[in-house]
Every structure is written in C-alpha cells, then in structure tokens.
Design a protein around this motif. Structure first.
Motif, PDB file in Angstrom:
ATOM      1  N   LEU A 120      78.902  30.669 -74.641  1.00 41.70           N
ATOM      2  CA  LEU A 120      78.889  29.547 -75.811  1.00 41.70           C
ATOM      3  C   LEU A 120      78.492  30.324 -77.174  1.00 41.70           C
ATOM      4  O   LEU A 120      78.685  31.589 -76.819  1.00 41.70           O
ATOM      5  N   GLY A 121      78.651  30.074 -78.044  1.00 43.08           N
ATOM      6  CA  GLY A 121      78.875  30.523 -79.189  1.00 43.08           C
ATOM      7  C   GLY A 121      77.586  31.194 -79.872  1.00 43.08           C
ATOM      8  O   GLY A 121      76.753  30.683 -78.664  1.00 43.08           O
ATOM      9  N   VAL A 122      77.367  31.812 -80.873  1.00 45.88           N
ATOM     10  CA  VAL A 122      75.986  32.383 -80.903  1.00 45.88           C
ATOM     11  C   VAL A 122      75.026  31.189 -80.954  1.00 45.88           C
ATOM     12  O   VAL A 122      73.753  31.007 -80.648  1.00 45.88           O
ATOM     13  N   ALA A 123      75.669  30.159 -82.256  1.00 42.55           N
ATOM     14  CA  ALA A 123      73.887  29.485 -82.216  1.00 42.55           C
ATOM     15  C   ALA A 123      73.428  28.758 -81.304  1.00 42.55           C
ATOM     16  O   ALA A 123      71.987  28.498 -80.703  1.00 42.55           O
ATOM     17  N   ASP A 124      74.143  27.708 -80.089  1.00 40.72           N
ATOM     18  CA  ASP A 124      74.258  27.249 -79.035  1.00 40.72           C
ATOM     19  C   ASP A 124      74.144  27.717 -77.680  1.00 40.72           C
ATOM     20  O   ASP A 124      73.090  27.728 -77.381  1.00 40.72           O
ATOM     21  N   CYS A 125      73.802  29.729 -77.731  1.00 37.17           N
ATOM     22  CA  CYS A 125      73.544  30.177 -77.174  1.00 37.17           C
ATOM     23  C   CYS A 125      71.541  30.037 -77.224  1.00 37.17           C
ATOM     24  O   CYS A 125      71.540  30.439 -76.610  1.00 37.17           O
ATOM     25  N   GLY A 126      71.754  30.686 -78.125  1.00 36.45           N
ATOM     26  CA  GLY A 126      69.963  30.661 -79.212  1.00 36.45           C
ATOM     27  C   GLY A 126      69.464  29.763 -78.482  1.00 36.45           C
ATOM     28  O   GLY A 126      67.903  29.417 -78.059  1.00 36.45           O
ATOM     29  N   ARG A 127      69.708  28.804 -78.845  1.00 35.23           N
ATOM     30  CA  ARG A 127      69.724  27.600 -78.798  1.00 35.23           C
ATOM     31  C   ARG A 127      68.789  26.950 -77.001  1.00 35.23           C
ATOM     32  O   ARG A 127      67.567  26.371 -77.110  1.00 35.23           O
ATOM     33  N   THR A 128      69.886  27.547 -76.291  1.00 33.26           N
ATOM     34  CA  THR A 128      70.241  27.256 -74.687  1.00 33.26           C
ATOM     35  C   THR A 128      68.799  28.182 -74.128  1.00 33.26           C
ATOM     36  O   THR A 128      68.385  27.135 -73.179  1.00 33.26           O
ATOM     37  N   VAL A 129      68.930  28.879 -75.057  1.00 34.11           N
ATOM     38  CA  VAL A 129      67.830  30.054 -73.897  1.00 34.11           C
ATOM     39  C   VAL A 129      66.529  29.654 -74.889  1.00 34.11           C
ATOM     40  O   VAL A 129      65.202  29.541 -73.150  1.00 34.11           O
ATOM     41  N   ASP A 130      66.644  28.953 -75.725  1.00 38.03           N
ATOM     42  CA  ASP A 130      64.759  28.521 -76.258  1.00 38.03           C
ATOM     43  C   ASP A 130      64.042  28.050 -75.597  1.00 38.03           C
ATOM     44  O   ASP A 130      63.732  26.986 -75.290  1.00 38.03           O
ATOM     45  N   GLU A 131      65.584  27.014 -75.401  1.00 33.51           N
ATOM     46  CA  GLU A 131      65.337  25.515 -74.238  1.00 33.51           C
ATOM     47  C   GLU A 131      64.860  25.976 -72.666  1.00 33.51           C
ATOM     48  O   GLU A 131      63.918  25.124 -72.649  1.00 33.51           O
ATOM     49  N   VAL A 132      65.651  26.536 -72.201  1.00 36.02           N
ATOM     50  CA  VAL A 132      65.759  27.142 -70.926  1.00 36.02           C
ATOM     51  C   VAL A 132      63.803  27.312 -70.363  1.00 36.02           C
ATOM     52  O   VAL A 132      63.280  27.392 -69.935  1.00 36.02           O
ATOM     53  N   PHE A 133      63.812  28.887 -71.501  1.00 30.23           N
ATOM     54  CA  PHE A 133      61.611  28.697 -71.626  1.00 30.23           C
ATOM     55  C   PHE A 133      61.189  28.079 -71.530  1.00 30.23           C
ATOM     56  O   PHE A 133      59.870  27.706 -71.401  1.00 30.23           O
ATOM     57  N   ASP A 134      61.347  26.871 -72.389  1.00 32.02           N
ATOM     58  CA  ASP A 134      60.276  25.986 -72.663  1.00 32.02           C
ATOM     59  C   ASP A 134      60.386  25.015 -71.374  1.00 32.02           C
ATOM     60  O   ASP A 134      59.491  24.731 -71.075  1.00 32.02           O
ATOM     61  N   VAL A 135      61.367  24.993 -70.692  1.00 28.39           N
ATOM     62  CA  VAL A 135      62.019  23.811 -69.612  1.00 28.39           C
ATOM     63  C   VAL A 135      60.574  24.394 -68.809  1.00 28.39           C
ATOM     64  O   VAL A 135      59.981  23.499 -67.767  1.00 28.39           O
ATOM     65  N   LEU A 136      60.829  26.126 -68.547  1.00 27.79           N
ATOM     66  CA  LEU A 136      60.609  26.763 -67.689  1.00 27.79           C
ATOM     67  C   LEU A 136      58.781  26.340 -68.275  1.00 27.79           C
ATOM     68  O   LEU A 136      57.874  26.867 -66.968  1.00 27.79           O
ATOM     69  N   TRP A 137      58.400  26.616 -68.961  1.00 24.82           N
ATOM     70  CA  TRP A 137      56.781  26.238 -69.384  1.00 24.82           C
ATOM     71  C   TRP A 137      56.523  25.205 -68.931  1.00 24.82           C
ATOM     72  O   TRP A 137      55.406  24.702 -68.243  1.00 24.82           O
ATOM     73  N   LEU A 138      57.216  24.492 -68.529  1.00 23.96           N
ATOM     74  CA  LEU A 138      57.274  22.898 -68.039  1.00 23.96           C
ATOM     75  C   LEU A 138      56.479  22.442 -67.094  1.00 23.96           C
ATOM     76  O   LEU A 138      55.608  22.122 -66.027  1.00 23.96           O
ATOM     77  N   CYS A 139      57.610  23.322 -66.100  1.00 23.98           N
ATOM     78  CA  CYS A 139      57.234  23.066 -64.572  1.00 23.98           C
ATOM     79  C   CYS A 139      57.199  24.830 -64.217  1.00 23.98           C
ATOM     80  O   CYS A 139      57.072  25.810 -62.616  1.00 23.98           O
TER      81      CYS A 139
END
Length: 281
Positions: free
Chosen positions: A138-157
């Motif tokens: 992924l590009g730099v911006a998408d990369c950061g957003r995606t990793v942040d998203e992953v940790f939020d999803v992990l918080w959910l579950c």
C-alpha cells in the motif's frame, strides 16, 4: 439453538474495505449474542428493516445514531467503532457536515476511550512489523490508516482474540485481511509494485542498469505475489523487510520451523520460474 425467522443474509457485494472492517466484527457479535434481528431492533429502538440493512451493508451508509444503537445492545466498544465508522463514512463519500452532525447527536456514555492495557501493549509491540508489511502493498497514507484500523478492529474483538488459541495468529489474520482488501490485484494475486523500487539491488544498480534492474525486480515481485499466502508473507518479511526467522515467527504466531519450511518451498518455486532446471535445496 437456531433463531426463529428468516436467516440474516451475507454482507452485500460492493461494501468498501473500511465499512467491511467494522461490519464483520459487529456481525460476529450479533451471531454470538443469540438475539434475532427483530429482538435486536426492538432493544436498539430502530425498525427491523433498518437494523437488517445495517447488518448486511445494504442501502445507504448507516447513520451513527443507528450504528451506536445496535452496537450498544450488542456490547461492542463504542470508541474504536466511532473511528471505524467515520473512516468508512468518508470512504462512502459522506460529507463532513453529515458525519459530524451524526456524531454530535450521540453522547457516548459507556466504556473507556482508551483500549485495554494489554491491547495497548500488543499494539506497541506489533505496530512496526504490521506497518512494514503493509508498506509493501500500500501507499504510505493507506498503510498508516490500515494499521490504525486493524488495532481498532482488534479492540472490538479483543476478548475473542484473548480467548483464541493464539492471539498473535488471530491478530495477523485481521491485519492480512485488511491489507489484502486494499492491495491492487491482478488475476486474483496481490501486486508488490511499490516495494520493487526499494530493493537493495535497485538502489545499488549502476546508472546504465537501472531500467533493466527495474524490469527484473518487477518480474520477481510479480512471481512473489503469486506464491501461496503463507509463503508470500514469509518472503516479504525475510527478504523485503529483513526480519530474522524467529522475528517472523513471532509476528505470524507460528513455530520457527514453519518459517524455515515456507521459505524453503518459496525459494524452490521462484527458482523453478527464473532458473528452470536448477536444483535449489
């Protein structure tokens, strides 16, 4: 015990990666909770049709009021959901005025705005490796957003992750799924184009060899992208990101021997493509 009434249908085609990121764990909580759609709708204070649409991702992108009502009944943490919902709203081309208006109409009264301590420790340990992997696709911006998203999803579950046989492996599946949902694909295989321009071979190539090296790198990366998923991940970490075998094993949550085996099989496959007839043991 099965639920009475019509079975909830699958997530609709065309749901964006950011929307799917929060919808899948919310659906998982719904399926685990034992409520019917009608019961969930009644407790949330919304119509059955609206709640059914939300759980399937059909129709217009759901408002935060509706989403919060459902997740409150299901016991889904509100703060990570809010960030995920906002990101998906903008991906759905919702205007800032609409997004902010939805958020302003809801007061979150339960739950901490910080993840559990063990979740924060997990994120701190793994963020670097997850970001490094995502940057390959992924590009730099998408990369950061995606990793942040992953940790939020992990918080959910997070409770589900902790109760799984292997937290690291559970989390890696979430990370990989999010990255691959956004990576460019050709014929069903992820493309590693951005990483091809960061290889040591390309950086050290003489000026007259630059274009030839680019072609060689792209050919190699196309071949790597066609490896089976586990072999692909191992090769990315070992040879594009320079992790030692034991480090890769820690990130993926697998035994050290599995990394060595996957690396060996991947090398044989790539050798067969670029050097037919050569025995690579």
């Amino acid at each position: 015990m099965s639920r009475p009434g019509r079975k909830l249908g699958p997530i609709a085609d065309g749901v964006s990666p950011a929307h799917r990121a929060w919808l899948e764990p919310v659906r998982a909580r719904y399926f685990a909770g034992g409520l019917t759609v009608s019961e969930l709708a009644r407790k949330a204070g919304w119509s059955k049709s609206k709640v059914s649409e939300l759980l399937r991702g059909v129709g217009l992108y759901p408002s935060w009021e509706l989403t919060y009502g459902v997740l409150h009944v299901l016991g889904v943490p509100a703060w990570p959901m809010l960030r995920l919902w906002r990101a998906a709203a903008f991906e759905a081309h919702k205007k800032p005025q609409w997004v902010n208006g939805c958020v302003d109409r809801v007061v979150i009264t339960a739950g901490s705005h910080l993840p559990p301590v063990d979740h924060r420790a997990f994120a701190e340990i793994n963020r670097g490796a997850y970001t490094s992997y995502a940057q390959v696709f992924l590009g730099v911006a998408d990369c950061g957003r995606t990793v942040d998203e992953v940790f939020d999803v992990l918080w959910l579950c997070w409770e589900e992750a902790l109760s799984s046989a292997n937290v690291q492996k559970f989390a890696w599946r979430v990370l990989r799924r999010s990255v691959m949902a956004r990576a460019a694909h050709i014929d069903g295989h992820p493309q590693l184009g951005p990483a091809a321009f960061n290889t040591v071979a390309l950086q050290q190539a003489p000026p007259g060899r630059k274009f030839a090296q680019i072609e060689e790198s792209l050919a190699l990366f196309r071949a790597i992208g066609r490896l089976p998923g586990f072999q692909l991940d191992v090769i990315v970490f070992r040879y594009l990101r320079g992790l030692a075998p034991h480090q890769v094993a820690d990130v993926l949550g697998v035994p050290h021997a599995s990394i060595r085996s996957a690396e060996r099989h991947a090398k044989r496959s790539l050798t067969a493509i670029f050097h037919p007839g050569v025995n690579h043991s």
